[in-house]
Design an enzyme around this catalytic site. Sequence first.
Site, short mmCIF file in Angstrom:
data_model
loop_
_atom_site.label_atom_id
_atom_site.label_comp_id
_atom_site.label_asym_id
_atom_site.label_seq_id
_atom_site.Cartn_x
_atom_site.Cartn_y
_atom_site.Cartn_z
N HIS A 64 0.83 -1.21 0.00
CA HIS A 64 0.00 0.00 0.00
C HIS A 64 0.87 1.27 0.00
O HIS A 64 0.72 2.10 -0.91
CB HIS A 64 -0.98 -0.04 1.17
CG HIS A 64 -1.63 1.28 1.47
ND1 HIS A 64 -2.48 1.91 0.58
CD2 HIS A 64 -1.53 2.11 2.53
CE1 HIS A 64 -2.88 3.06 1.10
NE2 HIS A 64 -2.31 3.21 2.28
N HIS A 89 3.89 6.90 5.46
CA HIS A 89 2.68 7.59 5.91
C HIS A 89 1.84 6.83 6.93
O HIS A 89 1.12 7.44 7.71
CB HIS A 89 1.84 8.06 4.72
CG HIS A 89 0.92 7.02 4.15
ND1 HIS A 89 1.32 6.17 3.15
CD2 HIS A 89 -0.36 6.68 4.44
CE1 HIS A 89 0.32 5.36 2.84
NE2 HIS A 89 -0.71 5.65 3.61
N ASP A 90 1.93 5.52 6.94
CA ASP A 90 1.13 4.78 7.92
C ASP A 90 1.97 4.25 9.08
O ASP A 90 1.45 3.58 9.97
CB ASP A 90 0.41 3.61 7.23
CG ASP A 90 -0.86 4.08 6.53
OD1 ASP A 90 -1.43 5.09 6.96
OD2 ASP A 90 -1.27 3.43 5.54
N GLU A 93 0.97 5.77 12.59
CA GLU A 93 -0.36 5.38 13.00
C GLU A 93 -0.45 3.88 13.33
O GLU A 93 -1.13 3.49 14.27
CB GLU A 93 -1.37 5.73 11.91
CG GLU A 93 -2.73 5.96 12.49
CD GLU A 93 -3.79 6.12 11.43
OE1 GLU A 93 -3.44 6.41 10.28
OE2 GLU A 93 -4.97 5.94 11.75
N ASP A 94 0.21 3.07 12.55
CA ASP A 94 -0.01 1.63 12.68
C ASP A 94 1.11 0.86 13.37
O ASP A 94 0.98 -0.34 13.60
CB ASP A 94 -0.20 1.01 11.28
CG ASP A 94 -1.46 1.55 10.61
OD1 ASP A 94 -2.28 2.15 11.33
OD2 ASP A 94 -1.61 1.37 9.39
N ASP A 156 -3.21 8.56 -1.10
CA ASP A 156 -3.59 7.49 -0.18
C ASP A 156 -5.03 7.06 -0.46
O ASP A 156 -5.36 5.89 -0.61
CB ASP A 156 -3.45 8.04 1.25
CG ASP A 156 -3.71 7.00 2.32
OD1 ASP A 156 -3.50 5.80 2.04
OD2 ASP A 156 -4.11 7.38 3.43
MN MN Z 1 -2.63 4.69 3.89
#
Ligand code: MN
Length: 744
Positions: A64, A89-90, A93-94, A156
């Site tokens: 992704h 980018h993630d 957050e993840d 995204d």
């Molecule tokens: Mn994303």
Amino acid sequence: MEERNKLTPEEEDRIVENEFRDVLNGYLASNHRKKVEIIERAYRFAKEAHKGIRRRSGEPYILHPIAVAKIASQEMGLGSTSICAAFLHDVVEDTEYTVEDIEQHFGKKIAQLVAGLTKISGGIFGDKASAQAENFRKLLLTMSEDIRVVLLKMADRLHNMRTLGSMSPNKQYKIAGETLYIYAPLAHRLGLFAIKTELEDLSFKYEHPVAYERISEQIRASEARRASVYNDFSYPIKEKLNGMGLKYEAKARLKSVYSIWRKMENKHIPFEEVYDLYAMRIIFECDDVSKEKAICWQIYSAITDLYKLHPERTRDWISVPKANGYQALHLTVMGPDGNWVEVQIRSRRMDEIAELGFAAHWKYKIGEGEEESELNAWLATIKDILDNPEPDAIDFLDTLKLNLFSSEIVVFTPKGELLTLPNNSTVLDVAFGLHSQIGIHCIAGKVNHKLVPLSHRLQSGDQVEVLTSQSQTPKKEWINFLATAKGKTRLRAALRKELQPVVEKGKEIYEEFLKDNEVIENNEVVTKVLGAMHFQNKEELFTALGSEEAVIPPYLAKSLRPASSSLFSKILRPLKGKKSSNAVTVPEKEKPEINFKETYILHADEKGSNFIIADCCSPLPGDDVMGWVNDDGEVELHSLTCPRAQVLKASYGKRILNTAWAAHTGKFLANVRIEGVDRFGILQEIIQMISMHLAINIRKLDIEAQKEVFHCDLSVLVNDTQVVTDLCSKLRQIKGVQRASRVN
Ligand code: MN
């Protein structure tokens, strides 16, 4: 999904690595500086951080971020910083990593982008999709200081939409709705036309799967017939263009499924009656930007020689590009089968701008390897746009769009509703915004659950609660920390109501004073009293008198009686040693010398002017004015239509001066009020008008839209009044503008 699970870890890794190579190769083929090392590092970091995690589709998660990086690079034309941020980018957050970790490894800029993307990833967006969409878009823009955050968010979203099929149906529906309401319009505003179209089509596919399938099928079924009609139509055109020696590409552009559906819905027609299913697009090669316009019109002329032109459907977006930077020449002609066909004429450069948005615009503006500095320059333009007198038109529009948003903040109520407020708004603005009664009884607020004074300035994203008390009363000083017009108006109304008895009492005191001293009230008397006591207006005077904060000094009575002109004669008394009885020079230095027999030339420069502008009518250079020598010996200018000027003429005839404007009087601030009916794009058109047609320096721009009506207050720096008059008449020609005129 089945198939992927059968892959060995090695095979899977090969797929991942190949995808990454693809991004890298695309980047290397672009104009950007070759910062391969950091890109490679960002990719490895993200791959490690997401290791072992899979998407719903079953594929490794890292595919992704790679896909997002690919969109950012190849479909938006962004550079290394954005590509790195896309890979990462993630991560925050993840995974366990923090923004600080990113900063440590990749520096501040990339960390800021990742932080921005993390911040707006939350699900603030509820079920009230359409009602809150505009607010959300603003939130997105105000919370992202760097436009790249918005672009990456868009990339995204585009990848999530392309892979939406593996989501559960209720999630599909929600995500598709958001995309249609928020991201597609945003892409449109940023000039990302190809992405906008794809987002719309994908959303439509998930929101209306049956209609989507049916229309897609109808398009397929009509293909052969369409191709033959297109050939008949385009052949003579191509012949002619070839004969002109042009290098070009001509293709039939099919309308998107979504826009076909929209047309069928809006016009209540079946598929067969959508005649403008396709447009012909001609993209010509041209190395010299200055020749593009001429070539467009040559092609136009060639086509109209062959086919009958629709008189009302020529769109010249070359002379005046669209707000989002779009340039092209469109015309509609009658095809051989009797249907109207649109033809779009663009240069290769225009085509790329249309497809990639402003990212392509950079490409043409900069040489190789200046990516960062150019971006910074672009961002800096946003900040001082209002002081920038004549920026390049497209730059101006692109940047100003963001600027419009950055003058606003968006906050949440405790119930999660979004409120849009001007910058610097306070808790008190929110209170008055909710209701007058809440405003006047406001004692404090809670911002993000912390107690704050009512003067607390809010920031985008704050959650705000208003605390009230019945014992609270409105205070005059509050006006200083209200930013909304609504708040100010409501506070003033409340204060006036509170003060009404006091004002009445003050008025009685004033009238009694005049009566006792046998003075008849007129404008002159009022002016003198206000001047002597230093009040701006009667209301202030009455309030002060009524609340016993001031008394009228008894000595004032003498100078108010009609016979008295002591002040006047004092001013006109000639100075010792001066011969001319008409020459008046006021003792204090720096005052202009005045000869009442001659025309007084008004001039101004950096050091100042030889006149002052009366507050009552605020005339501008170029206006018809009269000069009046005031009590301080200054030449005060009044508009000839000013009611106060009439009074002055009647009572101070000898102090009136004949005046004329010097050729260059310097620059002056003029205020213009624009009102009209809001429609998509109208603000951009207004701004375009101001920036394209007139060399005007915008100092302030306040826009307020309420439902279908908008008001726009514009302050411009101009040389003379004619410029403002021209501007207003041009503005009034814009569709939807009901009023545009100078105000004081
Ligand atoms: Mn994303």
